[in-house]
Design a protein around this motif. Structure first.
Motif, PDB file in Angstrom:
ATOM      1  N   THR A   1       0.092  39.330  14.000  1.00 18.69           N
ATOM      2  CA  THR A   1      -0.930  39.283  15.047  1.00 18.69           C
ATOM      3  C   THR A   1      -0.251  39.139  16.405  1.00 18.69           C
ATOM      4  N   LYS A   2      -0.608  40.006  17.335  1.00 17.74           N
ATOM      5  CA  LYS A   2      -0.057  39.905  18.675  1.00 17.74           C
ATOM      6  C   LYS A   2      -0.773  38.802  19.443  1.00 17.74           C
ATOM      7  N   LEU A   3      -0.010  37.857  19.980  1.00 22.18           N
ATOM      8  CA  LEU A   3      -0.582  36.730  20.712  1.00 22.18           C
ATOM      9  C   LEU A   3      -0.530  36.926  22.223  1.00 22.18           C
ATOM     10  N   ALA A   4       0.547  37.527  22.715  1.00 21.87           N
ATOM     11  CA  ALA A   4       0.710  37.636  24.176  1.00 21.87           C
ATOM     12  C   ALA A   4       1.712  38.719  24.517  1.00 21.87           C
ATOM     13  N   SER A   5       1.642  39.195  25.751  1.00 17.30           N
ATOM     14  CA  SER A   5       2.609  40.145  26.291  1.00 17.30           C
ATOM     15  C   SER A   5       3.212  39.553  27.564  1.00 17.30           C
ATOM     16  N   GLU A   6       4.153  40.241  28.139  1.00 19.14           N
ATOM     17  CA  GLU A   6       4.828  39.806  29.371  1.00 19.14           C
ATOM     18  C   GLU A   6       5.471  38.422  29.229  1.00 19.14           C
ATOM     19  N   ILE A   7       6.051  38.171  28.054  1.00 20.46           N
ATOM     20  CA  ILE A   7       6.863  36.964  27.875  1.00 20.46           C
ATOM     21  C   ILE A   7       8.241  37.263  28.466  1.00 20.46           C
ATOM     22  N   ILE A   8       8.757  36.389  29.326  1.00 22.44           N
ATOM     23  CA  ILE A   8       9.965  36.730  30.075  1.00 22.44           C
ATOM     24  C   ILE A   8      11.269  36.353  29.372  1.00 22.44           C
ATOM     25  N   THR A   9      11.203  35.458  28.396  1.00 22.98           N
ATOM     26  CA  THR A   9      12.422  35.057  27.704  1.00 22.98           C
ATOM     27  C   THR A   9      12.087  34.664  26.267  1.00 22.98           C
ATOM     28  N   PRO A  10      12.944  35.008  25.303  1.00 24.28           N
ATOM     29  CA  PRO A  10      12.665  34.680  23.897  1.00 24.28           C
ATOM     30  C   PRO A  10      13.047  33.252  23.543  1.00 24.28           C
ATOM     31  N   LYS A  11      12.430  32.318  24.237  1.00 24.49           N
ATOM     32  CA  LYS A  11      12.686  30.905  24.001  1.00 24.49           C
ATOM     33  C   LYS A  11      11.373  30.185  23.689  1.00 24.49           C
ATOM     34  N   LEU A  12      11.467  29.224  22.783  1.00 23.78           N
ATOM     35  CA  LEU A  12      10.301  28.424  22.409  1.00 23.78           C
ATOM     36  C   LEU A  12      10.648  26.956  22.635  1.00 23.78           C
ATOM     37  N   TYR A  13       9.783  26.275  23.379  1.00 25.93           N
ATOM     38  CA  TYR A  13       9.995  24.850  23.666  1.00 25.93           C
ATOM     39  C   TYR A  13       9.022  24.042  22.822  1.00 25.93           C
ATOM     40  N   TYR A  14       9.546  23.432  21.735  1.00 30.25           N
ATOM     41  CA  TYR A  14       8.695  22.674  20.827  1.00 30.25           C
ATOM     42  C   TYR A  14       8.153  21.420  21.499  1.00 30.25           C
ATOM     43  N   GLY A  15       6.967  21.004  21.038  1.00 28.86           N
ATOM     44  CA  GLY A  15       6.320  19.819  21.590  1.00 28.86           C
ATOM     45  C   GLY A  15       6.185  18.712  20.568  1.00 28.86           C
ATOM     46  N   ASN A  16       4.944  18.440  20.129  1.00 30.74           N
ATOM     47  CA  ASN A  16       4.676  17.295  19.252  1.00 30.74           C
ATOM     48  C   ASN A  16       4.627  17.653  17.771  1.00 30.74           C
ATOM     49  N   GLY A  17       4.997  18.859  17.410  1.00 28.52           N
ATOM     50  CA  GLY A  17       4.946  19.278  16.013  1.00 28.52           C
ATOM     51  C   GLY A  17       3.771  20.185  15.735  1.00 28.52           C
ATOM     52  N   LYS A  18       2.834  20.262  16.690  1.00 27.56           N
ATOM     53  CA  LYS A  18       1.675  21.144  16.538  1.00 27.56           C
ATOM     54  C   LYS A  18       1.432  21.977  17.791  1.00 27.56           C
ATOM     55  N   ASN A  19       2.397  21.940  18.702  1.00 25.68           N
ATOM     56  CA  ASN A  19       2.299  22.800  19.876  1.00 25.68           C
ATOM     57  C   ASN A  19       3.692  23.162  20.367  1.00 25.68           C
ATOM     58  N   ALA A  20       3.746  24.205  21.181  1.00 27.68           N
ATOM     59  CA  ALA A  20       4.999  24.664  21.767  1.00 27.68           C
ATOM     60  C   ALA A  20       4.655  25.429  23.039  1.00 27.68           C
ATOM     61  N   PHE A  21       5.676  25.751  23.835  1.00 27.90           N
ATOM     62  CA  PHE A  21       5.448  26.400  25.123  1.00 27.90           C
ATOM     63  C   PHE A  21       6.359  27.608  25.282  1.00 27.90           C
ATOM     64  N   VAL A  22       5.828  28.639  25.975  1.00 28.52           N
ATOM     65  CA  VAL A  22       6.599  29.831  26.296  1.00 28.52           C
ATOM     66  C   VAL A  22       6.421  30.154  27.774  1.00 28.52           C
ATOM     67  N   LEU A  23       7.353  30.957  28.295  1.00 26.70           N
ATOM     68  CA  LEU A  23       7.296  31.379  29.688  1.00 26.70           C
ATOM     69  C   LEU A  23       6.805  32.819  29.757  1.00 26.70           C
ATOM     70  N   SER A  24       5.843  33.039  30.636  1.00 30.53           N
ATOM     71  CA  SER A  24       5.209  34.344  30.736  1.00 30.53           C
ATOM     72  C   SER A  24       5.123  34.762  32.200  1.00 30.53           C
ATOM     73  N   GLY A  25       4.711  36.030  32.423  1.00 30.95           N
ATOM     74  CA  GLY A  25       4.485  36.506  33.780  1.00 30.95           C
ATOM     75  C   GLY A  25       5.492  37.545  34.215  1.00 30.95           C
ATOM     76  N   VAL A  26       5.560  37.746  35.520  1.00 28.20           N
ATOM     77  CA  VAL A  26       6.485  38.693  36.132  1.00 28.20           C
ATOM     78  C   VAL A  26       7.180  37.996  37.294  1.00 28.20           C
ATOM     79  N   VAL A  27       8.176  38.646  37.859  1.00 27.14           N
ATOM     80  CA  VAL A  27       8.921  38.061  38.975  1.00 27.14           C
ATOM     81  C   VAL A  27       7.969  37.699  40.115  1.00 27.14           C
TER      82      VAL A  27
END
Length: 369
Positions: free
Chosen positions: A233-259
């Motif tokens: 399933t596609k969740l999002a586009s325009e992700i700027i870096t293939p990095k995932l920042y884990y949070g509390n075990g049930k969430n995480a964060f990604v960086l999106s957008g353009v310059v």
């Protein structure tokens, strides 16, 4: 018991007196207008180990450390040349494995009980994959398949399967003989952003499912992969870096957008259900390494050696630590490499002397210009 208490109190008093002496010495240098000398002295102190810190490792590896964490960030796995170390921060549990070669990349399962380790082939044609158990003494599994060293593979939460891409197709390999990869998802089911550019693929574990970054050149699509039915399933586009920042075990964060228009987006997930992703909040390049804290909408980032807390509704607060490489783990603790290349675990609770040193550092840095 009373004797131990007295010794502990004397130790605390000694540390306090030492810190006060350092601050007094720096004050004297400032009074004498020896700003550069004062700046170097404070910088050395802010880069060094505090008495309340724990040294996770005092080794000085030749190669850069790679650090991975479990989904809840309670468990940490890091490399030091040919060695991989597992550490449970919530319990006194530590394990180490030594390999004949230096790992090129590691990827841990959601609870960091297993890891898939990539080793570069001598002919430079790719990497071989080894799956290891980090806690239990189980035999390692060596795959016969070679993969790109630039792509990130993954291992299931129970350590029974590994997942990887070959020619942009997703495969599963169960850890048993005969070693036979199974094609799960063909490349046609992934959107190719640049038709003439080979896509990079990075797989991250979230509970019993996975997130996949598919793209290149600072533009990625983000997919959710469920191994239960091989659904994508596609969740999002325009992700700027293939990095995932884990949070509390049930969430995480990604960086999106353009310059010029960056967004920090939260992903909430469960064991099997499809994750949800927020629209995101605007951020600047100063916040592009956003480790979430235990409080909602608060993060810890860093730039040029400075580490600071920030949030959507709080003012940025610089911590009295100087470190170019750091990671934020459970309970808002920070792991960083100090000036001696030691790996240090520190809390975000600081003494009045620590804050005083930071204030002095800001003053002398300004006056040294």
């Amino acid at each position: 018991m009373r004797k131990r208490l007295i010794i502990f109190l004397l130790f605390l008093i000694s540390c306090e007196n030492k810190n006060e002496a350092i601050v007094k010495d720096i004050d004297t240098l400032i009074e004498d207008e020896k700003f550069s000398l004062a700046q170097d002295k404070i910088k050395s102190k802010l880069e060094g180990k505090r008495t309340s810190d724990e040294i996770l490792s005092n080794k000085k590896p030749t190669n850069a450390r790679i650090i991975e964490v479990s989904n809840d960030r309670n468990r940490v796995v890091w490399t030091e040349d040919k060695q991989i170390t597992f550490r449970d921060l919530a319990n006194p549990l530590s394990k180490s494995l030594t390999f004949p070669d230096v790992p090129e990349m590691i990827s841990v399962s959601s609870e960091a009980e297993y890891a898939i380790v990539l080793f570069k082939l001598s002919n430079g044609a790719g990497c071989r994959m080894v799956n290891v158990s980090l806690i239990e003494p189980k035999p390692s599994y060596l795959s016969d398949t070679y993969v790109s060293c630039k792509n990130r593979s993954a291992v299931s939460s129970d350590g029974s399967s590994i997942y990887y891409f070959i020619n942009e197709n997703l495969y599963e390999e169960t850890l048993k003989d005969p070693k036979k990869p199974k094609l799960l998802v063909t490349k046609e089911r992934f959107e190719s952003i640049y038709p003439n550019v080979k896509n990079r693929t990075h797989i991250f574990s979230i509970a019993k499912t996975f997130l996949i970054f598919f793209g290149n050149a600072g533009v990625y699509n983000l997919y959710w992969f469920n191994p239960k039915d091989s659904s994508i399933t596609k969740l999002a586009s325009e992700i700027i870096t293939p990095k995932l920042y884990y949070g509390n075990g049930k969430n995480a964060f990604v960086l999106s957008g353009v310059v010029g228009s960056l967004l920090l987006r939260e992903i909430k997930y469960t064991s099997y259900g499809e994750p949800t992703i927020s629209k995101g909040v605007p951020i600047t390049y100063n916040e592009i390494n956003p480790f979430p804290t235990t409080k909602a909408n608060e993060f810890i980032s860093g730039k040029s050696g400075s580490i600071y807390k920030w949030g959507t509704s709080i003012q940025k607060k610089i911590y009295p630590i100087i470190a170019d490489k750091f990671w934020v783990v459970a309970r808002d603790y920070i792991i960083y490499e100090n000036n001696a290349k030691e790996l240090i675990l520190t809390s975000t609770e600081f003494s009045p002397e620590d804050w005083k040193l930071l204030d002095l550092y800001k003053q002398v840095k300004q006056k040294s210009k």
